[in-house]
Design a protein around this motif. Structure first.
Motif, PDB file in Angstrom:
ATOM      1  N   THR A 129       0.833  -1.196   0.000  1.00 35.69           N
ATOM      2  CA  THR A 129       0.000   0.000   0.000  1.00 35.69           C
ATOM      3  C   THR A 129       0.867   1.245   0.000  1.00 35.69           C
ATOM      4  O   THR A 129       2.011   1.230   0.477  1.00 35.69           O
ATOM      5  N   PHE A 130       0.321   2.311  -0.564  1.00 35.82           N
ATOM      6  CA  PHE A 130       0.972   3.617  -0.488  1.00 35.82           C
ATOM      7  C   PHE A 130       0.677   4.299   0.847  1.00 35.82           C
ATOM      8  O   PHE A 130       1.365   5.242   1.236  1.00 35.82           O
ATOM      9  N   ARG A 157      -4.931   0.438  -8.196  1.00 35.16           N
ATOM     10  CA  ARG A 157      -6.245   0.883  -7.725  1.00 35.16           C
ATOM     11  C   ARG A 157      -6.103   2.041  -6.741  1.00 35.16           C
ATOM     12  O   ARG A 157      -6.855   3.018  -6.799  1.00 35.16           O
ATOM     13  N   GLU A 158      -5.137   1.945  -5.807  1.00 33.72           N
ATOM     14  CA  GLU A 158      -4.925   3.050  -4.866  1.00 33.72           C
ATOM     15  C   GLU A 158      -4.526   4.326  -5.583  1.00 33.72           C
ATOM     16  O   GLU A 158      -4.861   5.432  -5.141  1.00 33.72           O
ATOM     17  N   ALA A 159      -3.823   4.202  -6.704  1.00 37.66           N
ATOM     18  CA  ALA A 159      -3.388   5.366  -7.468  1.00 37.66           C
ATOM     19  C   ALA A 159      -4.458   5.844  -8.454  1.00 37.66           C
ATOM     20  O   ALA A 159      -4.210   6.744  -9.249  1.00 37.66           O
ATOM     21  N   VAL A 185      -0.118  10.070  -6.269  1.00 39.25           N
ATOM     22  CA  VAL A 185      -1.061   8.968  -6.062  1.00 39.25           C
ATOM     23  C   VAL A 185      -2.435   9.461  -5.624  1.00 39.25           C
ATOM     24  O   VAL A 185      -3.465   9.035  -6.155  1.00 39.25           O
ATOM     25  N   ALA A 186      -2.459  10.356  -4.637  1.00 42.42           N
ATOM     26  CA  ALA A 186      -3.723  10.779  -4.029  1.00 42.42           C
ATOM     27  C   ALA A 186      -3.984  12.268  -4.168  1.00 42.42           C
ATOM     28  O   ALA A 186      -4.858  12.804  -3.482  1.00 42.42           O
ATOM     29  N   GLY A 187      -3.266  12.924  -5.068  1.00 46.01           N
ATOM     30  CA  GLY A 187      -3.416  14.366  -5.198  1.00 46.01           C
ATOM     31  C   GLY A 187      -4.836  14.809  -5.486  1.00 46.01           C
ATOM     32  O   GLY A 187      -5.315  15.791  -4.923  1.00 46.01           O
ATOM     33  N   ARG A 188      -5.524  14.110  -6.366  1.00 48.18           N
ATOM     34  CA  ARG A 188      -6.890  14.481  -6.717  1.00 48.18           C
ATOM     35  C   ARG A 188      -7.794  14.424  -5.506  1.00 48.18           C
ATOM     36  O   ARG A 188      -8.553  15.366  -5.211  1.00 48.18           O
ATOM     37  N   ALA A 189      -7.737  13.323  -4.764  1.00 46.32           N
ATOM     38  CA  ALA A 189      -8.618  13.139  -3.615  1.00 46.32           C
ATOM     39  C   ALA A 189      -8.305  14.131  -2.499  1.00 46.32           C
ATOM     40  O   ALA A 189      -9.213  14.673  -1.859  1.00 46.32           O
TER      41      ALA A 189
END
Length: 298
Positions: A121-122, A199-201, A288-292
């Motif tokens: 996981t990230f 999927r996490e990305a 990876v999670a910038g959008r969220a």
């Protein structure tokens, strides 16, 4: 932060035997830094019939990395930093079914993860997230791969379970028979945690498993020579290049959204309260999670 794009950028991860991608226009190898460490190799960036493509040899050129030594987090993070929106994963596998002989491709739709030595996981260290992995393969990518395989005349099976083992040793006979009893179609060493991290990305992901041999369960397995396996490996690599060339035009021209929601996998997945999140972890997850993270801030 990586912004959403209005057209797809296809990432291709090449497995054993697939260390480059010919026919690309404007081709250039690029080094990409990742906060998760060094990726497997530089990335071959280019276009095929106008479709942007980013290729990565999973084991590095010359096959220098074992499955357990591949930095899966860095690979996926770097692909996201290069603007990739969807990943086509190629991997050599052993067959667990009589009807899936060497030279056959399986368009995998499920996984069983038996790896034990890999960071999967990230997230963590002050930012916890839980994503759904019930359907780990993007159905849209799978649909286009089916059409491309039919067009190219490549023998394939739509759907199947990929058993991911740690390696680098192959399975024992007892393990092989156990996995067959579970109903698995193929066995390999590299699609996990790759699919989980994709999927996490928030990247669409599809897996093409290329059968090189029957696993050790098969009564005729001992009669197969290394030369025969290598021959099939090379033949599969050429078929894989043909498949990718056939599918890429089908992936162009869509907008940024995914009907299955792969590109929104982190919606409602970030569990840690914003005021309690580790700023360093958030900074490391800018791609990876910038959008969220940005969506929550607005």
């Amino acid at each position: 932060m990586i912004e959403s794009v209005s057209s797809p950028v296809v990432g291709v991860i090449g497995g054993s035997g697939v260390y480059d991608m010919d026919g690309l226009e404007k081709a250039e190898w690029k080094a990409v830094d990742s906060p998760f460490g060094p990726p497997s190799d530089e990335f071959l960036c280019g276009e095929l019939e106008g479709q942007p493509v980013v290729f990565l040899p999973r084991h590095g050129r010359g096959h220098v990395l074992s499955p357990s030594d591949v930095n899966y987090r860095a690979n996926i993070d770097a692909l996201k930093r290069l603007g990739v929106t969807e990943i086509l994963s190629l991997s050599a596998v052993g067959s667990l079914k009589e009807e899936l002989p060497p030279g056959h491709f399986v368009l995998v739709d499920q996984f069983i993860d038996r790896t034990i030595n890999r960071t999967k996981t990230f997230f963590g260290d002050g930012l916890v997230a839980h994503v759904s992995l019930a359907h780990p393969v993007c159905s849209r990518l799978d649909h286009h791969l089916v059409a491309a395989a039919e067009e190219a005349g490549i023998p394939f099976r739509k759907g199947g379970t990929y058993l991911a083992m740690e390696g680098p040793q192959f399975s024992t006979l007892a393990e092989s028979n156990l996995y067959r009893s579970w109903g698995c179609e193929v066995i390999g060493m590299t699609n996990m945690p790759e699919a989980k991290l994709a999927r996490e990305a928030e990247l669409c992901y599809a897996s093409v498993a290329m059968v090189t041999d029957y696993d050790c369960w098969h009564p005729d397995h001992d009669h197969v020579t290394v030369e025969q396996v290598v021959k099939v490996l090379m033949e599969n690599a050429e078929k894989a290049r043909t498949l990718i060339r056939a599918v890429l035009p089908r992936l162009s021209g869509r907008d940024a959204s995914c009907e299955q929601g792969c590109d929104r996998a982190l919606d409602n997945a970030l569990i840690t309260r914003p005021e309690q999140r580790n700023p360093e972890t958030c900074a490391r997850l800018d791609a990876v999670a910038g959008r969220a993270l940005a969506a929550e801030a607005n």
